[in-house]
Design an enzyme around this catalytic site. Structure first.
Site, PDB file in Angstrom:
ATOM      1  CG  HIS A 163       5.442  66.571  72.533  1.00 38.13           C
ATOM      2  ND1 HIS A 163       4.538  66.765  73.857  1.00 38.13           N
ATOM      3  CD2 HIS A 163       6.103  65.600  72.914  1.00 38.13           C
ATOM      4  CE1 HIS A 163       5.224  66.253  74.822  1.00 38.13           C
ATOM      5  NE2 HIS A 163       6.466  65.625  74.430  1.00 38.13           N
TER       6      HIS A 163
ATOM      7  CG  ASN B  71      11.793  65.337  79.140  1.00 39.11           C
ATOM      8  OD1 ASN B  71      10.415  66.070  79.161  1.00 39.11           O
ATOM      9  ND2 ASN B  71      11.780  64.327  78.400  1.00 39.11           N
TER      10      ASN B  71
ATOM     11  CG  ASP C  72       1.793  68.730  73.912  1.00 39.82           C
ATOM     12  OD1 ASP C  72       2.083  69.494  73.043  1.00 39.82           O
ATOM     13  OD2 ASP C  72       2.104  67.618  74.357  1.00 39.82           O
TER      14      ASP C  72
ATOM     15  N   GLY D  30       9.526  61.308  77.881  1.00 36.83           N
ATOM     16  CA  GLY D  30       9.846  61.637  79.652  1.00 36.83           C
ATOM     17  C   GLY D  30      11.263  61.528  79.962  1.00 36.83           C
TER      18      GLY D  30
ATOM     19  CB  SER E  29       8.364  62.873  74.312  1.00 37.58           C
ATOM     20  OG  SER E  29       8.542  64.095  74.722  1.00 37.58           O
TER      21      SER E  29
END
Length: 216
Positions: free
Chosen positions: A187, A103, A184, A75, A38
């Site tokens: 990102h 991740n 978040d 993800g 991502s």
């Protein structure tokens, strides 16, 4: 006279274009793919603000004729990238910017698993004669020093073993900066991506020029 002035101005601009840029345009674009998660896919951003698009624009602004495909999947782990490698990096690709591992670290995946997947990607791309620029990642502190040491060593170790260029930390100057990240906290915003591009640009520029030299 005004028309004549525009003709002269146009001629001056044409003469000012570097010969190297003209040569690169004539030879066709270098075909690059960003294989990532991502962070490179551009989660939460319009396509034009994602890392591949901003990087392509910056390289073109420097006179480099490139196309950069976005093969980022939100993800994805290193193992996920390996599973989709063949269709994510199509035939004709000359270079891959490999941005995977974030991740893995967030989920506490065994560093041996991450290392094995990234190594397999490097082996398979090398067999296809596709150049690779490896982007490093840093483990978060919550898994402890031992995990971090094992995880963080993956990227420089593999870069050395497979003789590929390394950008040590993809989120350099952006990680943990609330002004450059979305709500978040993980990102990058469009401005954050711009900072990533600014700092990685010299490394990618050298990478693309090396590919072009091999092509010529």
């Amino acid at each position: 006279m005004r028309a004549f002035a525009w003709i002269l101005l146009g001629a001056g601009i044409a003469m000012a274009v570097p010969a190297q840029a003209a040569d690169e345009t004539a030879n066709g674009p270098a075909k690059i793919v960003v294989l990532g998660d991502s962070l490179s896919a551009g989660l939460g951003l319009p396509a034009a603000a994602a890392f591949p698009a901003q990087l392509e624009k910056s390289l073109k602004d420097k006179g480099l004729n490139v196309t950069i495909g976005n093969a980022g999947v939100s993800g994805d782990t290193a193992s996920g990238g390996l599973d989709r490698l063949d269709w994510s990096v199509p035939t004709g690709t000359q270079g891959v910017i490999l941005e995977l591992g974030a991740n893995d670290a967030l989920r506490g995946i065994d560093p041996k698993v991450t290392r094995a997947a990234l190594e397999d990607i490097l082996k398979r791309l090398k067999a296809r004669h596709v150049a690779v620029l490896l982007c490093g990642m840093v483990a978060p502190p919550n898994y402890g020093a031992e995990y971090a040491a094992q995880f963080n060593a993956i990227f420089p170790d593999l870069a050395k073993k497979y003789d590929v260029p390394l950008y040590p930390f993809f989120l350099d100057k952006v990680a943990a900066n609330t002004r450059l990240n979305q709500a978040d906290g993980m990102h990058p915003t469009a401005a954050g991506v711009a900072i990533i591009v600014e700092h990685i640009l010299p490394t990618v520029e050298a990478f693309v020029r090396a590919i072009r030299e091999q092509k010529d």
